[in-house]
Design an enzyme around this catalytic site. Structure first.
Site, PDB file in Angstrom:
ATOM      1  N   ASP A  64       9.928 -11.420   7.326  1.00 25.68           N
ATOM      2  CA  ASP A  64       9.124 -10.422   6.621  1.00 25.68           C
ATOM      3  C   ASP A  64       9.804 -10.152   5.277  1.00 25.68           C
ATOM      4  O   ASP A  64      10.915  -9.606   5.240  1.00 25.68           O
ATOM      5  CB  ASP A  64       9.077  -9.152   7.488  1.00 25.68           C
ATOM      6  CG  ASP A  64       8.267  -8.039   6.852  1.00 25.68           C
ATOM      7  OD1 ASP A  64       8.083  -8.043   5.619  1.00 25.68           O
ATOM      8  OD2 ASP A  64       7.824  -7.147   7.614  1.00 25.68           O
ATOM      9  N   VAL A  65       9.144 -10.529   4.185  1.00 25.80           N
ATOM     10  CA  VAL A  65       9.785 -10.418   2.868  1.00 25.80           C
ATOM     11  C   VAL A  65      10.100  -8.975   2.477  1.00 25.80           C
ATOM     12  O   VAL A  65      10.950  -8.739   1.621  1.00 25.80           O
ATOM     13  CB  VAL A  65       8.939 -11.072   1.740  1.00 25.80           C
ATOM     14  CG1 VAL A  65       8.825 -12.566   1.920  1.00 25.80           C
ATOM     15  CG2 VAL A  65       7.574 -10.402   1.613  1.00 25.80           C
ATOM     16  N   ASN A  91       4.569 -15.214  -3.151  1.00 27.04           N
ATOM     17  CA  ASN A  91       3.124 -15.187  -2.896  1.00 27.04           C
ATOM     18  C   ASN A  91       2.719 -14.169  -1.828  1.00 27.04           C
ATOM     19  O   ASN A  91       1.587 -13.691  -1.843  1.00 27.04           O
ATOM     20  CB  ASN A  91       2.687 -16.602  -2.466  1.00 27.04           C
ATOM     21  CG  ASN A  91       1.306 -16.608  -1.865  1.00 27.04           C
ATOM     22  OD1 ASN A  91       0.310 -16.551  -2.583  1.00 27.04           O
ATOM     23  ND2 ASN A  91       1.218 -16.636  -0.536  1.00 27.04           N
ATOM     24  N   TYR A 156      -2.357  -1.222  -4.301  1.00 26.66           N
ATOM     25  CA  TYR A 156      -2.256  -2.665  -4.628  1.00 26.66           C
ATOM     26  C   TYR A 156      -2.086  -2.877  -6.129  1.00 26.66           C
ATOM     27  O   TYR A 156      -1.263  -3.691  -6.556  1.00 26.66           O
ATOM     28  CB  TYR A 156      -3.521  -3.342  -4.111  1.00 26.66           C
ATOM     29  CG  TYR A 156      -3.573  -4.850  -4.252  1.00 26.66           C
ATOM     30  CD1 TYR A 156      -2.818  -5.690  -3.429  1.00 26.66           C
ATOM     31  CD2 TYR A 156      -4.425  -5.447  -5.182  1.00 26.66           C
ATOM     32  CE1 TYR A 156      -2.903  -7.070  -3.541  1.00 26.66           C
ATOM     33  CE2 TYR A 156      -4.523  -6.824  -5.303  1.00 26.66           C
ATOM     34  CZ  TYR A 156      -3.759  -7.631  -4.470  1.00 26.66           C
ATOM     35  OH  TYR A 156      -3.849  -8.997  -4.592  1.00 26.66           O
ATOM     36  N   ALA A 159       1.402  -2.016  -7.131  1.00 33.33           N
ATOM     37  CA  ALA A 159       2.347  -3.073  -6.732  1.00 33.33           C
ATOM     38  C   ALA A 159       2.241  -4.273  -7.663  1.00 33.33           C
ATOM     39  O   ALA A 159       3.254  -4.839  -8.095  1.00 33.33           O
ATOM     40  CB  ALA A 159       2.060  -3.494  -5.283  1.00 33.33           C
ATOM     41  N   LYS A 160       1.015  -4.661  -7.993  1.00 33.33           N
ATOM     42  CA  LYS A 160       0.828  -5.861  -8.822  1.00 33.33           C
ATOM     43  C   LYS A 160       1.237  -5.601 -10.273  1.00 33.33           C
ATOM     44  O   LYS A 160       1.709  -6.513 -10.957  1.00 33.33           O
ATOM     45  CB  LYS A 160      -0.627  -6.343  -8.732  1.00 33.33           C
ATOM     46  CG  LYS A 160      -1.015  -6.863  -7.339  1.00 33.33           C
ATOM     47  CD  LYS A 160      -0.122  -8.000  -6.872  1.00 33.33           C
ATOM     48  CE  LYS A 160      -0.633  -8.684  -5.606  1.00 33.33           C
ATOM     49  NZ  LYS A 160       0.274  -9.733  -5.125  1.00 33.33           N
TER      50      LYS A 160
HETATM   51  P1  NAD Z   1      -4.014 -14.201   2.526  1.00 26.82           P
HETATM   52  O1  NAD Z   1      -4.162 -12.903   3.243  1.00 26.82           O
HETATM   53  O2  NAD Z   1      -4.855 -15.350   2.894  1.00 26.82           O
HETATM   54  O3  NAD Z   1      -2.483 -14.663   2.553  1.00 26.82           O
HETATM   55  C1  NAD Z   1      -1.411 -13.776   2.416  1.00 26.82           C
HETATM   56  C2  NAD Z   1      -0.225 -14.381   3.116  1.00 26.82           C
HETATM   57  O4  NAD Z   1       0.910 -13.489   2.982  1.00 26.82           O
HETATM   58  C3  NAD Z   1      -0.460 -14.546   4.629  1.00 26.82           C
HETATM   59  O5  NAD Z   1      -0.023 -15.823   5.040  1.00 26.82           O
HETATM   60  C4  NAD Z   1       0.403 -13.454   5.250  1.00 26.82           C
HETATM   61  O6  NAD Z   1       0.876 -13.753   6.542  1.00 26.82           O
HETATM   62  C5  NAD Z   1       1.536 -13.389   4.247  1.00 26.82           C
HETATM   63  N1  NAD Z   1       2.277 -12.132   4.358  1.00 26.82           N
HETATM   64  C6  NAD Z   1       1.763 -10.879   4.400  1.00 26.82           C
HETATM   65  N2  NAD Z   1       2.755  -9.992   4.550  1.00 26.82           N
HETATM   66  C7  NAD Z   1       3.920 -10.697   4.594  1.00 26.82           C
HETATM   67  C8  NAD Z   1       5.277 -10.338   4.742  1.00 26.82           C
HETATM   68  N3  NAD Z   1       5.643  -9.062   4.877  1.00 26.82           N
HETATM   69  N4  NAD Z   1       6.217 -11.322   4.749  1.00 26.82           N
HETATM   70  C9  NAD Z   1       5.863 -12.613   4.630  1.00 26.82           C
HETATM   71  N5  NAD Z   1       4.577 -13.017   4.491  1.00 26.82           N
HETATM   72  C10 NAD Z   1       3.620 -12.062   4.483  1.00 26.82           C
HETATM   73  O7  NAD Z   1      -4.219 -13.810   0.988  1.00 26.82           O
HETATM   74  P2  NAD Z   1      -4.284 -14.716  -0.336  1.00 26.82           P
HETATM   75  O8  NAD Z   1      -5.566 -14.388  -0.994  1.00 26.82           O
HETATM   76  O9  NAD Z   1      -3.903 -16.114  -0.072  1.00 26.82           O
HETATM   77  O10 NAD Z   1      -3.130 -13.969  -1.191  1.00 26.82           O
HETATM   78  C11 NAD Z   1      -1.946 -14.623  -1.640  1.00 26.82           C
HETATM   79  C12 NAD Z   1      -1.383 -13.817  -2.810  1.00 26.82           C
HETATM   80  O11 NAD Z   1      -2.306 -13.834  -3.892  1.00 26.82           O
HETATM   81  C13 NAD Z   1      -1.145 -12.340  -2.491  1.00 26.82           C
HETATM   82  O12 NAD Z   1       0.027 -11.891  -3.142  1.00 26.82           O
HETATM   83  C14 NAD Z   1      -2.361 -11.672  -3.079  1.00 26.82           C
HETATM   84  O13 NAD Z   1      -2.111 -10.322  -3.382  1.00 26.82           O
HETATM   85  C15 NAD Z   1      -2.552 -12.518  -4.314  1.00 26.82           C
HETATM   86  N6  NAD Z   1      -3.883 -12.432  -4.905  1.00 26.82           N
HETATM   87  C16 NAD Z   1      -4.986 -12.832  -4.227  1.00 26.82           C
HETATM   88  C17 NAD Z   1      -6.239 -12.742  -4.834  1.00 26.82           C
HETATM   89  C18 NAD Z   1      -7.502 -13.166  -4.144  1.00 26.82           C
HETATM   90  O14 NAD Z   1      -8.571 -12.972  -4.731  1.00 26.82           O
HETATM   91  N7  NAD Z   1      -7.445 -13.746  -2.953  1.00 26.82           N
HETATM   92  C19 NAD Z   1      -6.345 -12.217  -6.134  1.00 26.82           C
HETATM   93  C20 NAD Z   1      -5.194 -11.822  -6.798  1.00 26.82           C
HETATM   94  C21 NAD Z   1      -3.970 -11.945  -6.185  1.00 26.82           C
END
Ligand code: NAD
Length: 248
Positions: A64-65, A91, A156, A159-160
């Site tokens: 867990d990061v 990520n 969110y 955080a971002k």
């Molecule tokens: P997703 O939910 O499919 O994947 C997120 C991943 O992070 C999952 O594999 C989850 O298990 C992992 N994770 C969550 N908490 C964790 C923890 N404490 N330790 C380790 N791993 C953990 O979402 P995604 O859309 O693939 O998002 C990936 C990144 O991109 C995220 O940072 C998200 O905020 C960012 N993001 C996504 C979007 C979008 O539109 N999908 C837009 C902007 C930013």
């Protein structure tokens, strides 16, 4: 692209979505890969097989990061196995959306802990390794809402936005030692994170995208690949939007 054949990349939260696509893309680019996953290893074995089929070494580290010592272990395991870390992609992320007046304290804390503190934790632990090598690329996944804000995402977007601050400060601190630190800010990318949004939100969002489509995980992985390569050696402290023109 000029990448030595056996450079090493760590991708956090890589079991699915954007992280998974980045892991596969960096494997195609010739990196050996350390994937981090939080709890479920269901998809991890399949991902490891896919990476190995591309001729790369791969390890998976559960952790867990948001927990300082677990983040330390993710980096430590990668160094034990591969002896170096060239690229860290922060990520891992979660959302717990809700309007400010209804947002629970825990929903704020959790989102900050995973997205923002998790990014700090991994950078904190990888930095000594990269400083010793005098090289490295750190790529943080922010979001367009960290730039614009978004109703229902006080936690969110904070955080971002914080990730953008970490990116710029770290870029300044580490630049003289050959380490580049950049962020990408995706818009609306089709993953589990956005699949849960209502049809109304999706339609309204699509109207704000000049390129008239949602992003794919490959749109993000392509830019991360560039930032991980020597083609981006003269870029640091930057935030690159991947959003079809949503924010300009
Ligand atoms: P997703 O939910 O499919 O994947 C997120 C991943 O992070 C999952 O594999 C989850 O298990 C992992 N994770 C969550 N908490 C964790 C923890 N404490 N330790 C380790 N791993 C953990 O979402 P995604 O859309 O693939 O998002 C990936 C990144 O991109 C995220 O940072 C998200 O905020 C960012 N993001 C996504 C979007 C979008 O539109 N999908 C837009 C902007 C930013």
């Amino acid at each position: 692209m000029d990448i030595a054949s056996k450079n090493v990349a760590i991708i956090t939260g890589a079991a699915k979505g954007i992280g998974r696509a980045i892991a596969l893309r960096l494997a195609e680019d010739g990196f050996d890969i350390a994937i981090n996953y939080r709890s479920s290893s269901a998809n991890v074995k399949e991902l490891m097989d896919e990476i190995e089929n591309k001729g790369c070494k791969v390890i998976a580290v559960q952790g867990d990061v948001s927990i300082f010592e677990e983040a330390k272990n993710i980096i430590k395991r990668a160094v034990e196995v591969f002896k170096r870390v060239d690229v860290l992609v922060n990520n891992a992320g979660i959302t717990r959306d809700g309007l400010l007046l209804r947002m629970k304290e825990n929903d704020f804390d959790k989102v900050i802990e995973v997205n923002l503190k998790g990014t700090f934790n991994c950078i904190r632990h990888v930095s000594p390794v990269m400083l010793k090598q005098r090289s490295g690329k750190i790529i943080n996944i922010s979001s367009v809402v960290g730039i614009t804000g978004n109703a229902g995402q006080v936690n969110y977007s904070a955080a971002k936005a914080g990730i953008i601050g970490i990116t710029k400060s770290t870029a300044r601190e580490l630049a003289s030692r050959g380490i580049n630190v950049n962020a990408v800010a995706p818009g609306f990318i089709k993953t589990d994170m956005t699949n849960s949004l209502s049809e109304k939100i999706r339609e309204n969002t699509l109207r704000t995208i000049p390129l008239k489509r949602f992003g794919t995980v490959y749109d993000v992985a392509n830019v991360v690949s560039f930032l991980a390569s020597s083609d981006s050696d003269y870029i640091t402290g930057q935030v690159i939007n991947i959003d079809g023109g949503m924010v300009m």
